[in-house]
Design an enzyme around this catalytic site. Structure first.
Site, PDB file in Angstrom:
ATOM      1  N   SER A 555       9.475   6.832  -3.816  1.00 63.62           N
ATOM      2  CA  SER A 555       8.760   6.622  -5.077  1.00 63.62           C
ATOM      3  C   SER A 555       7.809   7.782  -5.315  1.00 63.62           C
ATOM      4  O   SER A 555       7.356   8.444  -4.371  1.00 63.62           O
ATOM      5  CB  SER A 555       7.967   5.315  -5.005  1.00 63.62           C
ATOM      6  OG  SER A 555       7.063   5.201  -6.087  1.00 63.62           O
ATOM      7  N   TYR A 568       2.101  -1.081  -1.066  1.00 62.49           N
ATOM      8  CA  TYR A 568       3.349  -0.493  -1.563  1.00 62.49           C
ATOM      9  C   TYR A 568       3.373   1.023  -1.370  1.00 62.49           C
ATOM     10  O   TYR A 568       4.319   1.598  -0.830  1.00 62.49           O
ATOM     11  CB  TYR A 568       3.511  -0.840  -3.043  1.00 62.49           C
ATOM     12  CG  TYR A 568       4.749  -0.255  -3.689  1.00 62.49           C
ATOM     13  CD1 TYR A 568       5.983  -0.869  -3.553  1.00 62.49           C
ATOM     14  CD2 TYR A 568       4.664   0.912  -4.455  1.00 62.49           C
ATOM     15  CE1 TYR A 568       7.116  -0.333  -4.153  1.00 62.49           C
ATOM     16  CE2 TYR A 568       5.789   1.461  -5.051  1.00 62.49           C
ATOM     17  CZ  TYR A 568       7.016   0.834  -4.901  1.00 62.49           C
ATOM     18  OH  TYR A 568       8.127   1.374  -5.475  1.00 62.49           O
TER      19      TYR A 568
END
Length: 678
Positions: A555, A568
């Site tokens: 990401s 996360y």
């Protein structure tokens, strides 16, 4: 509109082809003759509809038929140059075609057109080939069928075989068909129903005779220690051997594999004569064109350990290649095509089962089905007499036939990912599903792994048949579940080439709101999960010795610091560094490891739909339905990132265009300056 005669032929073909006792997949052909108006003269002309080259009787459609004028086809007898030049007649068939479109005529066209019968079936039933390959097949034909079925000595398919069968029918008006030595059966009738009845009568009569008269143990007594292993042990052993066996089968060119532990195979390997019979090879041309003339047999008992088999394999493979090269050299002449490859397409492992290989999953599976046909043929022939296939010189003539070579040269160029086998985690929806769909569209076989097995299977069925995609259960945070998923992939497709670590979840919370349980869950699924998948996949990739790709869907958050995202983003940073570490460690095995850093992918995302989207929208103070637009507007290109954009990047990373690239992270974020790699 389909001619009624052609429609009846299609229906008959589908019925015959639907039952494997009648013929093998894509084996045999059928025909029907009838009248149709010639649009040029307005007069009736006799036509023949016949299954064209390729295709399968069970699924035959009108487009799979060749349509020829019978008068012109039979006139070819006047220009036939003789058996030494009969291959030229295949090109001549084109000059007898009627109308436009339709399939190309096959080598068996003459068999149908020259025989004076309105309807003809040529089939490859196991029972019929058992009689055709028995040492005393001619005598057995008379004993079993009387004068209703006539023996035809082996002759390679072609124009002369058509002339032979036509003469036999003319000389034996009482006959309903014939046994073709080493090959199969042909039957005929004045109507479509009569032809079908005659075909089935020959098949059933042969099968009944074999069942009533076969010796008790046609494959010899059971060998001590060669019995089938228990189910779980058998499949565990198969999964452990599969990567090495696929590497062996792919020495000359990459192959996809198929595994079967059917009772037919295990019973054959448990008996004393399996080695002798396997060495004799298959007989029917349809069989050995897909299986090679003989399999590679592991000459160790079921009780042999995995380590013992792995130690034995290099010597067996070397001997197999030497035998095949010698077979080629004995039979090739100056006009023969180059040797196509010396690796086995069938490998038999006592107590475990059979591994078969091909250019794609369907070809690999069908090769295995053909060898089961061959085992059934051997059982029937040995039960009544002894198995006596056609000699190797004839096999070579067909395997390296100029017509077969021309057919291979006409095959379309393989897709970029043909023969590659992919495992994508978290692939039942969103980014993972888009990746799996793209990989399959580019020729890969794909295992879709997901916590929800039903959703995984549904996604796989949307992509294609089980020859293209399968859905499997996988909890990536559990190593046993990961091992089971990889084993299932390996047994389904023979091995593994490409792993995409995509499974994930996200908890959008501030530091103070994030609990220890939140932290552990986030890291178990993504940091630990991708580690476990990569570790267990790497074992397969290393054993195959074919290189491979491991791709992480990381990401932009692995390098970009945003609010309320501690768990996360930390796991994404962990994944990002795993890419670098594994690229450095696995490079010596030809395994590339790369990553992709998407921006937030809202559309189709399971993560966003499960509450993450609402939390992120709340963080940014916008309605949840505007989140995709919000992400787009903060990018340099002002474009929303969708699952297909990530799938495109995965595809590029695993093509030959980037075969020198490892340890790379590709941003797929439409340009987020704060996430630029430094």
């Amino acid at each position: 509109m389909t001619n009624p005669t052609a429609q009846e032929l299609i229906e008959r073909s589908n019925r015959l082809g639907a039952d494997p006792k009648n013929t093998n997949y894509a084996g045999g052909n059928t025909s029907a003759k009838g009248l149709e108006t010639d649009p040029v003269t307005g007069e009736n002309v006799e036509l023949m509809w016949v299954k064209g080259s390729g295709g399968d009787l069970g699924t035959l459609e009108e487009k799979g038929l060749a349509v020829l004028r019978v008068d012109r086809l039979r006139a070819l007898q006047n220009v036939y140059p003789g058996v030494e030049r009969e291959d030229e007649m295949v090109a001549a068939f084109d000059y007898t075609l009627f109308g436009k479109g339709g399939a190309a005529p096959s080598i068996d066209t003459a068999m149908h057109g020259l025989v004076d019968a309105a309807h003809v079936d040529h089939l490859h039933p196991d029972a019929g080939i058992a009689i055709a390959t028995a040492a005393d097949g001619e005598q057995l034909t008379t004993t079993i069928f009387g004068d209703k079925v006539v023996w035809v000595p082996w002759r390679r398919p072609g124009f002369q075989l058509g002339l032979d069968i036509a003469a036999i029918k003319e000389q034996n008006p009482q006959a309903v068909g014939c046994i073709l030595g080493g090959h199969g059966i042909t039957a005929w009738g004045d109507s479509t129903d009569e032809a079908e009845r005659n075909s089935l009568w020959i098949i059933d009569t042969a099968a009944d005779y074999i069942a009533a008269n076969s010796k008790a143990e046609p494959f010899g007594p059971v060998l001590d220690g060669y019995e089938a292993l228990p189910d779980a042990e058998r499949r565990t052993k198969a999964a452990a051997l599969a990567p090495t066996l696929r590497g062996i089968a792919s020495t000359d060119k990459p192959m996809v594999g198929h595994f079967t532990d059917s009772e037919v195979v295990l019973d054959f390997l448990a008996h004393s004569e399996h080695s002798r019979l396997a060495e004799l090879g298959t007989s029917c041309p349809d069989h050995f064109l897909r299986t090679k003339i003989k399999p590679m047999v592991i000459d160790l008992p079921s009780t042999a350990s995995i380590e013992q088999i792995l130690e034995r394999l290099p010597e067996l493979h070397e001997q197999y290649r030497a035998d095949y090269a010698a077979y080629y050299e004995r039979n090739a002449d100056e006009n023969s095509p180059a040797m196509r490859g010396a690796d086995p397409l069938i490998t038999l492992v006592p107590g475990v089962g059979m591994f078969s290989y091909g250019k794609d999953k369907q070809t690999a599976r069908v090769a295995g089905e053909f060898y089961i046909n061959a085992i059934n043929v051997m059982r029937g022939a040995e039960g009544l007499s002894s198995y006596a296939p056609i000699d190797e010189a004839e096999k070579f003539r067909i395997e390296y036939w100029a017509l077969e070579e021309a057919k291979l040269q006409r095959m379309p160029k393989p897709k970029p990912l043909a023969t590659r086998i992919a495992l994508v985690t978290g692939a039942a929806s969103g980014i993972g599903k888009a990746i799996a769909t793209r990989l399959a569209s580019e020729g890969a076989c794909v295992a879709i792994a997901d916590l929800d097995i039903e959703k995984a299977r549904a996604a796989a069925s949307e992509i294609g048949t089980t020859d293209v995609a399968i859905g499997i259960a996988a909890d990536v945070s559990n190593e046993e579940a990961v091992k089971a998923a990889i084993d299932e992939t390996v047994l389904a497709f023979g091995g593994l080439d490409l792993v995409v670590n995509n499974a994930g979840l996200s908890l959008s919370k501030s530091l103070l709101e994030t609990t220890e349980k939140d932290w552990d869950l986030q890291h178990d699924v993504m940091a630990k999960g991708s580690f476990l998948v990569s570790k267990n996949a790497a074992r397969v990739l290393i054993d195959q010795k074919l290189g491979g790709d491991i791709i992480y869907i990381s990401s932009k958050n692995s390098v970009f610091a945003g609010p309320n995202n501690i768990a996360y983003s930390a796991t994404k940073a962990d994944q990002a560094h795993q890419v670098r570490l594994l690229a450095a460690e696995l490079g010596e095995y030809g395994i590339k490891v790369n990553g992709i850093n998407p921006d937030g992918v809202v559309r189709g995302s399971g993560i966003f739909a499960s509450g993450w989207g609402a939390n992120r929208a709340k963080t940014y103070g916008i309605p949840e339905e505007d989140l995709g637009k919000f992400y787009a507007q903060r990018t340099i290109l002002k474009r929303e990132v969708v699952p297909e954009n990530v799938a495109n990047a995965v595809f590029v990373l695993c093509t030959s265009d980037l075969d020198h690239t490892t340890g790379l992270h590709i941003p797929v974020d439409a340009g987020v300056a704060a996430a630029f790699l430094r």
